[in-house]
Design an enzyme around this catalytic site. Structure first.
Site, PDB file in Angstrom:
ATOM      1  N   ASN A  42       0.845  -1.197   0.000  1.00 33.56           N
ATOM      2  CA  ASN A  42       0.000   0.000   0.000  1.00 33.56           C
ATOM      3  C   ASN A  42       0.880   1.247   0.000  1.00 33.56           C
ATOM      4  O   ASN A  42       1.951   1.283   0.613  1.00 33.56           O
ATOM      5  CB  ASN A  42      -1.006  -0.001   1.149  1.00 33.56           C
ATOM      6  CG  ASN A  42      -0.410  -0.238   2.521  1.00 33.56           C
ATOM      7  OD1 ASN A  42       0.620  -0.885   2.671  1.00 33.56           O
ATOM      8  ND2 ASN A  42      -1.060   0.287   3.537  1.00 33.56           N
ATOM      9  N   GLU A  44       0.316   5.245   0.608  1.00 35.51           N
ATOM     10  CA  GLU A  44      -0.671   6.234   1.071  1.00 35.51           C
ATOM     11  C   GLU A  44      -0.326   7.643   0.593  1.00 35.51           C
ATOM     12  O   GLU A  44       0.745   7.889   0.025  1.00 35.51           O
ATOM     13  CB  GLU A  44      -0.772   6.161   2.603  1.00 35.51           C
ATOM     14  CG  GLU A  44      -1.305   4.801   3.036  1.00 35.51           C
ATOM     15  CD  GLU A  44      -1.615   4.696   4.507  1.00 35.51           C
ATOM     16  OE1 GLU A  44      -1.143   5.531   5.313  1.00 35.51           O
ATOM     17  OE2 GLU A  44      -2.365   3.739   4.852  1.00 35.51           O
ATOM     18  N   GLU A  55      -2.780  -4.592  -3.301  1.00 28.75           N
ATOM     19  CA  GLU A  55      -3.236  -5.454  -4.398  1.00 28.75           C
ATOM     20  C   GLU A  55      -3.147  -4.721  -5.729  1.00 28.75           C
ATOM     21  O   GLU A  55      -2.690  -5.270  -6.734  1.00 28.75           O
ATOM     22  CB  GLU A  55      -4.687  -5.893  -4.179  1.00 28.75           C
ATOM     23  CG  GLU A  55      -4.921  -6.727  -2.939  1.00 28.75           C
ATOM     24  CD  GLU A  55      -5.294  -5.891  -1.719  1.00 28.75           C
ATOM     25  OE1 GLU A  55      -4.694  -4.815  -1.503  1.00 28.75           O
ATOM     26  OE2 GLU A  55      -6.188  -6.313  -0.986  1.00 28.75           O
ATOM     27  N   CYS A  89     -10.411  -3.085  -4.793  1.00 25.22           N
ATOM     28  CA  CYS A  89      -9.443  -4.069  -5.311  1.00 25.22           C
ATOM     29  C   CYS A  89     -10.147  -5.291  -5.891  1.00 25.22           C
ATOM     30  O   CYS A  89      -9.703  -5.845  -6.899  1.00 25.22           O
ATOM     31  CB  CYS A  89      -8.459  -4.476  -4.222  1.00 25.22           C
ATOM     32  SG  CYS A  89      -7.309  -3.133  -3.822  1.00 25.22           S
TER      33      CYS A  89
HETATM   34  N1  THU Z   1      -5.339  -1.523   2.200  1.00 28.08           N
HETATM   35  C1  THU Z   1      -4.761  -2.314   1.265  1.00 28.08           C
HETATM   36  O1  THU Z   1      -3.610  -2.081   0.869  1.00 28.08           O
HETATM   37  N2  THU Z   1      -5.472  -3.352   0.767  1.00 28.08           N
HETATM   38  C2  THU Z   1      -6.721  -3.701   1.182  1.00 28.08           C
HETATM   39  O2  THU Z   1      -7.339  -4.566   0.614  1.00 28.08           O
HETATM   40  C3  THU Z   1      -7.297  -3.024   2.352  1.00 28.08           C
HETATM   41  C4  THU Z   1      -6.709  -1.696   2.659  1.00 28.08           C
HETATM   42  C5  THU Z   1      -4.581  -0.399   2.751  1.00 28.08           C
HETATM   43  C6  THU Z   1      -5.028   0.945   2.286  1.00 28.08           C
HETATM   44  C7  THU Z   1      -4.537   1.839   3.396  1.00 28.08           C
HETATM   45  O3  THU Z   1      -3.179   2.195   3.137  1.00 28.08           O
HETATM   46  C8  THU Z   1      -4.564   0.956   4.631  1.00 28.08           C
HETATM   47  O4  THU Z   1      -4.694  -0.379   4.157  1.00 28.08           O
HETATM   48  C9  THU Z   1      -5.704   1.263   5.582  1.00 28.08           C
HETATM   49  O5  THU Z   1      -6.913   1.261   4.910  1.00 28.08           O
END
Ligand code: THU
Length: 133
Positions: A42, A44, A55, A89
């Protein structure tokens, strides 16, 4: 299929997470039709809507390299529980799924993961077949 490699790659990818706002690290690993596993974390953003999930990072890397078919996907979050792919996703996975029974590996740790089919986590997909007839 043996899930050991894809699980290990998702766990490694989680270490690359850029998540200064949530502090919630996520890693993903995606097997495509070229036989390679693409990884992602992820990423941000201070404007929170600009955040990209692990993903989608992994999927977009594989698609950029010419792939169009996801064969398996693994995801791991940061907690003591199982982290499933978010709704956005799931829709992005749907774009690149040919066989909807592909495995989705939901990892808690290297020795503890659930294997679902994509069908199970997103039944009745809306995808390009609906637009192209
Ligand atoms: N996040 C993901 O990377 N994948 C998911 O399927 C759920 C959420 C991340 C996004 C964000 O950086 C953090 O988790 C909190 O939502």
């Amino acid at each position: 299929m043996d899930y050991k490699e894809i699980v290990e790659k998702a766990l490694e990818a989680r270490e690359k997470a850029y998540c200064p706002y949530s502090n919630f690290k996520v890693g993903a690993a995606v097997l495509f039709e070229d036989g390679k596993i693409y990884t992602g974390c992820n990423i941000e953003n201070a404007s929170f809507g600009g955040t990209n999930c692990a993903e989608r990072t992994a999927i977009f890397k594989g698609v950029y390299e010419g792939n169009r078919e996801i064969k398996a996907i693994a995801v791991v979050g940061d907690t003591s529980t199982y982290t499933y792919p978010c709704g956005i996703c799931r829709q992005v996975i749907a774009e690149f799924v040919v066989d909807t029974s592909i495995p989705v590996i939901i990892i808690k740790n290297a020795n503890d993961y659930l294997v679902k089919t994509f069908d199970e986590i997103l039944p009745g997909i809306f995808s390009k077949k609906d637009l192209n007839g």
